[in-house]
Enzyme design. Sequence first.
Site, short mmCIF file in Angstrom:
data_model
loop_
_atom_site.label_atom_id
_atom_site.label_comp_id
_atom_site.label_asym_id
_atom_site.label_seq_id
_atom_site.Cartn_x
_atom_site.Cartn_y
_atom_site.Cartn_z
N GLY A 26 -3.77 0.59 -0.16
CA GLY A 26 -3.17 -0.70 0.19
C GLY A 26 -2.53 -1.35 -1.01
N SER A 28 0.63 -1.69 -1.91
CA SER A 28 2.02 -2.14 -1.84
C SER A 28 2.18 -3.65 -1.70
CB SER A 28 2.73 -1.45 -0.67
OG SER A 28 2.11 -1.78 0.56
N SER A 29 1.07 -4.39 -1.45
CA SER A 29 1.18 -5.84 -1.32
C SER A 29 -0.18 -6.49 -1.51
CB SER A 29 1.75 -6.24 0.05
OG SER A 29 0.82 -5.95 1.09
N GLY A 30 -0.18 -7.81 -1.62
CA GLY A 30 -1.42 -8.57 -1.64
C GLY A 30 -2.39 -8.18 -2.74
N ILE A 31 -3.66 -8.07 -2.37
CA ILE A 31 -4.72 -7.76 -3.33
C ILE A 31 -4.47 -6.44 -4.05
CG2 ILE A 31 -7.17 -7.18 -3.54
CD1 ILE A 31 -7.66 -9.18 -1.20
N TYR A 169 -11.17 -7.86 13.73
CA TYR A 169 -11.20 -7.74 12.27
C TYR A 169 -12.62 -7.94 11.74
CZ TYR A 169 -10.26 -8.90 7.36
OH TYR A 169 -10.28 -8.93 5.99
#
Length: 343
Positions: A26, A28-31, A169
């Site tokens: 993960g 590619s963005s965010g955290i 989620y």
Amino acid sequence: MNQGEIGVQRAIKLKELKDQVIVITGASSGIGLVTARMAAKRGARLVLAARNEAALKELTEELREAGHEAVYVRADVGIEEDVNMIAETALKSFGRFDTWVNNAGVSIYGKAMDVSYQDMKRLFATNYWGVVYGSRVTVHHFRERRIPGALINIGSVFGDKGTLVQSTYASSKFAIHGWTESLRMEMDREKAPVSITLIHPGRVDTPYNEHARSYLVHQPVHKGMIYPPEAVAEAILYAASHPKRDIYVGSQAKMLQLLGANFPSLTDKFWEGISPRTQYDEKRKSNSPEESNLYHAGYGMHERGTNLGWKRKRSMFVKAAKHPVLTRVIVAGICVWAVLKIK
């Protein structure tokens, strides 16, 4: 620091970040994006994975131009073969990896009775099975080479306490928490050379809300107190070189866990009253299903989202986790001061 953490620290000595090869899913963005940039600045070599190949390529070129070592793998962590490919790329490029960060995740905003089974299963493929695949690859790697390393799984405040609107989620994060704790006990019992950390972020200012599959009329957002992705990245990188059982990012994460565990019914009523309206923006129409990243890659290279509220600059809980002895001294000092004031 609890007894479990003391035992792990005695058994496992992790490398300094500058000497590590770190796998981040993960990325590619965010955290994931923030963690990659922060880890590179501290000298780590990186294996970056996500579904957005264009973003990964851009990030890798950015890091290489700054003098850092990085490779990328386009991968869907919900597919076991793709996760194996991430590990193979790390071995081919660097001969090993020292830390694996299971960060990739997606979300769904919608009532429990409205979300389709198909969407639920797809979310679990990424959020739960992606963590399982990554965890097993990591444990096999450290076992076979008999070298110590770190496995870091990203949980959630909603993995400690259920919530409205994001029931799917939350369920996936509960599963991650259960998997991580169970795996940790098995590894501890066999004295395997792996430090396993669960990160418990509160609400974090990333594009998470814009990437989510939404069943709502209004656009999903975080409202209220929101923490920067840098706080989560700081926790991740600390756990990469210092064995830790759990790190909470934000007081809201720890407080909701404590309240839910000790006053479940009261916490339910409280959360039922405030939670729904803090998860969407009445002024914006929700994105279409096709714009979500549930079944395909979302847009990349964005660290933050369009969230609303009090955006914190740091998490004092993370600072405390990094300096447990000093924190205890300060707390003890405050308690003594309070007693003397009362007298």
